[in-house]
Design a protein around this motif. Structure first.
Motif, PDB file in Angstrom:
ATOM      1  N   ALA A   1      87.749  79.305 -14.639  1.00 42.06           N
ATOM      2  CA  ALA A   1      86.136  79.029 -14.491  1.00 42.06           C
ATOM      3  C   ALA A   1      85.731  79.378 -12.743  1.00 42.06           C
ATOM      4  CB  ALA A   1      85.722  77.325 -15.064  1.00 42.06           C
ATOM      5  N   GLN A   2      86.315  78.177 -11.822  1.00 45.79           N
ATOM      6  CA  GLN A   2      86.181  78.121 -10.358  1.00 45.79           C
ATOM      7  C   GLN A   2      85.910  79.630  -9.700  1.00 45.79           C
ATOM      8  OE1 GLN A   2      88.420  76.885 -11.411  1.00 45.79           O
ATOM      9  NE2 GLN A   2      90.772  77.807 -10.352  1.00 45.79           N
TER      10      GLN A   2
ATOM     11  N   LYS B   1      82.234  82.662 -11.245  1.00 44.96           N
ATOM     12  CA  LYS B   1      80.830  82.766 -11.212  1.00 44.96           C
ATOM     13  C   LYS B   1      80.732  84.213  -9.580  1.00 44.96           C
ATOM     14  CE  LYS B   1      77.208  81.133  -7.965  1.00 44.96           C
ATOM     15  NZ  LYS B   1      76.825  81.837  -7.522  1.00 44.96           N
TER      16      LYS B   1
ATOM     17  N   ASP C   1      76.120  77.223 -16.726  1.00 44.49           N
ATOM     18  CA  ASP C   1      76.482  75.908 -15.507  1.00 44.49           C
ATOM     19  C   ASP C   1      77.858  76.679 -16.084  1.00 44.49           C
ATOM     20  OD1 ASP C   1      77.272  73.589 -15.005  1.00 44.49           O
ATOM     21  OD2 ASP C   1      75.563  72.765 -16.906  1.00 44.49           O
ATOM     22  N   PHE C   2      78.127  76.674 -13.978  1.00 45.71           N
ATOM     23  CA  PHE C   2      79.610  76.739 -15.172  1.00 45.71           C
ATOM     24  C   PHE C   2      80.464  75.481 -15.295  1.00 45.71           C
ATOM     25  CE2 PHE C   2      78.037  80.209 -13.000  1.00 45.71           C
ATOM     26  CZ  PHE C   2      78.977  81.715 -13.665  1.00 45.71           C
ATOM     27  N   THR C   3      80.056  73.954 -15.275  1.00 47.16           N
ATOM     28  CA  THR C   3      80.619  73.194 -15.012  1.00 47.16           C
ATOM     29  C   THR C   3      81.243  73.302 -16.755  1.00 47.16           C
ATOM     30  OG1 THR C   3      79.159  71.768 -15.273  1.00 47.16           O
ATOM     31  CG2 THR C   3      80.027  72.212 -13.476  1.00 47.16           C
ATOM     32  N   GLN C   4      80.698  73.359 -17.548  1.00 47.29           N
ATOM     33  CA  GLN C   4      80.680  73.547 -18.831  1.00 47.29           C
ATOM     34  C   GLN C   4      82.455  74.272 -19.684  1.00 47.29           C
ATOM     35  OE1 GLN C   4      77.580  75.464 -20.076  1.00 47.29           O
ATOM     36  NE2 GLN C   4      76.069  74.085 -20.747  1.00 47.29           N
ATOM     37  N   SER C   5      81.861  73.598 -20.999  1.00 44.62           N
ATOM     38  CA  SER C   5      83.398  74.107 -21.233  1.00 44.62           C
ATOM     39  C   SER C   5      83.132  76.131 -21.155  1.00 44.62           C
ATOM     40  CB  SER C   5      83.839  73.683 -22.326  1.00 44.62           C
ATOM     41  OG  SER C   5      82.815  74.447 -23.751  1.00 44.62           O
ATOM     42  N   LYS C   6      85.012  76.235 -21.512  1.00 48.58           N
ATOM     43  CA  LYS C   6      84.517  77.971 -21.370  1.00 48.58           C
ATOM     44  C   LYS C   6      84.371  78.695 -22.484  1.00 48.58           C
ATOM     45  CE  LYS C   6      87.375  79.438 -17.987  1.00 48.58           C
ATOM     46  NZ  LYS C   6      88.263  80.131 -18.160  1.00 48.58           N
TER      47      LYS C   6
ATOM     48  N   LEU D   1      80.730  78.357 -22.100  1.00 48.14           N
ATOM     49  CA  LEU D   1      80.160  79.525 -21.301  1.00 48.14           C
ATOM     50  C   LEU D   1      80.200  80.795 -21.929  1.00 48.14           C
ATOM     51  CD1 LEU D   1      81.905  78.576 -18.365  1.00 48.14           C
ATOM     52  CD2 LEU D   1      79.831  79.315 -17.784  1.00 48.14           C
TER      53      LEU D   1
END
Length: 345
Positions: free
Chosen positions: A18-19, A22, A40-45, A48
């Motif tokens: 995830a990191q 982006k 929102d890249f803090t969401q679950s896979k 996303l």
């Protein structure tokens, strides 16, 4: 987007951390700025993936575009696969003049003649390496983008690196490579590893090497208060000689991070006390594997520190000297002889 594109995108998002997702999407360049900002890249896979699928549907992206995204990820993260080295043989007179556009046209043309359904994507990387992504099909089925083959080749060099290649498809790929690079043959280089840069640097000698010298520089005496300066001097000279011979065998400075070396023994059993084994017709077979996070660095340290004897045995010094990490030892000669090996998934 069709089902094949959806499946490839879903698998790709699962594979990319995830990191770094982006950054990968930014390099892809297929999303609008507002679309990237909406993610929102803090969401679950799972969340996303659903969001990215919706955006790709909105942008009418196809399987070809998703394959581009995968290629960017693989180029940026090559060490997640096992790579096998091949060596082109017998170059023709005009082999040195083959440039990128000519190579792309010839490779696609030759491979398309051999395989009815095949998808080929070629991209030149910033380090001048030519990356090739091949999704294989056959006479009856469409290309399978979930199991592509990746090929890396530096033009005007005889070396090719492949991953994800099965024995069934190897002949097709090598034939297209030989024709498009103006060579007459290709062989296995008996070198493999998960770090692409390591096996590339080893074959292309892109690391600091040390050549033999009869007069190595002795180490300066570091302890002037030694109880016996003659012994201290002798030990320093021995240590300097070991270090010199270790560097001559493996190189100095930063070394390619090769992770393993395999020695396959095929010889007759020799022991007059054991007639059962000695009289058998079949050769004795066994395999010895050395493994480390940085094998060449470990071997150099062993020789330099005195853990391993010097001069370094040709069984070990042949790794950087010949650019191989797979050897077959037989009764035919005094040194290690290499044998080709088929790449496997």
């Amino acid at each position: 987007m069709d089902d094949a594109a959806r499946r490839l995108l879903q698998r790709l998002v699962r594979r990319i951390p995830a990191q770094t997702l982006k950054t990968t999407l930014d390099k892809w360049g297929r999303l609008k700025a507002a679309q990237r900002q909406s993610m929102d890249f803090t969401q679950s896979k799972w969340a996303l993936t659903e969001k990215l699928l919706a955006i790709c549907e909105e942008n009418e992206l196809t399987l070809k575009h998703i394959a581009e995204l995968e290629m960017i990820h693989v180029i940026e993260n090559p060490d997640r696969s096992m790579w096998y080295a091949l060596q082109l043989m017998d170059p023709e007179d005009d082999a040195h003049s083959v440039e990128l556009t000519q190579f792309k046209e010839q490779f696609k043309s030759h491979l398309s003649e051999l395989v009815r359904h095949v998808s080929i994507k070629i991209k030149k990387h910033t380090d001048e390496a030519v990356w090739i992504r091949i999704a294989w099909g056959d006479s009856f089925s469409r290309p399978n983008h979930l199991k592509p083959t990746y090929v890396v080749h530096h033009l005007q060099t005889p070396y090719v690196f492949v991953t994800g290649l099965t024995s069934k498809l190897k002949l097709l790929l090598t034939q297209a490579l030989v024709l498009s690079t103006r060579h007459q043959a290709i062989k296995d280089a008996s070198l493999s590893g998960r770090k692409l840069t390591a096996i590339r640097d080893l074959l292309m000698r892109q690391y600091q090497q040390v050549f033999p010298t009869k007069y190595p520089s002795p180490l300066a005496e570091s302890n002037q208060n030694a109880t016996n300066p003659l012994i201290d001097k002798e030990q320093a000279e021995l240590s300097a000689n070991r270090h010199q011979m270790a560097c001559e065998a493996f190189g100095s400075g930063m070394l390619p991070q090769l992770q393993s070396a395999v020695y396959k023994l095929e010889t007759k059993f020799r022991d007059h006390m054991n007639k059962t084994m000695t009289e058998r017709e079949e050769p004795l077979k066994c395999v010895v594997k050395f493994a480390s996070t940085s094998l060449l660095e470990s071997l150099r340290h062993c020789a330099s520190s005195g853990i391993a004897s010097t001069p370094v045995t040709p069984l070990l010094s042949s790794i950087p000297l010949k650019g191989r990490n797979y050897f077959v030892i037989t009764d035919n000669g005094p040194g290690p002889s290499s044998q080709t090996r088929q790449p496997q998934n």
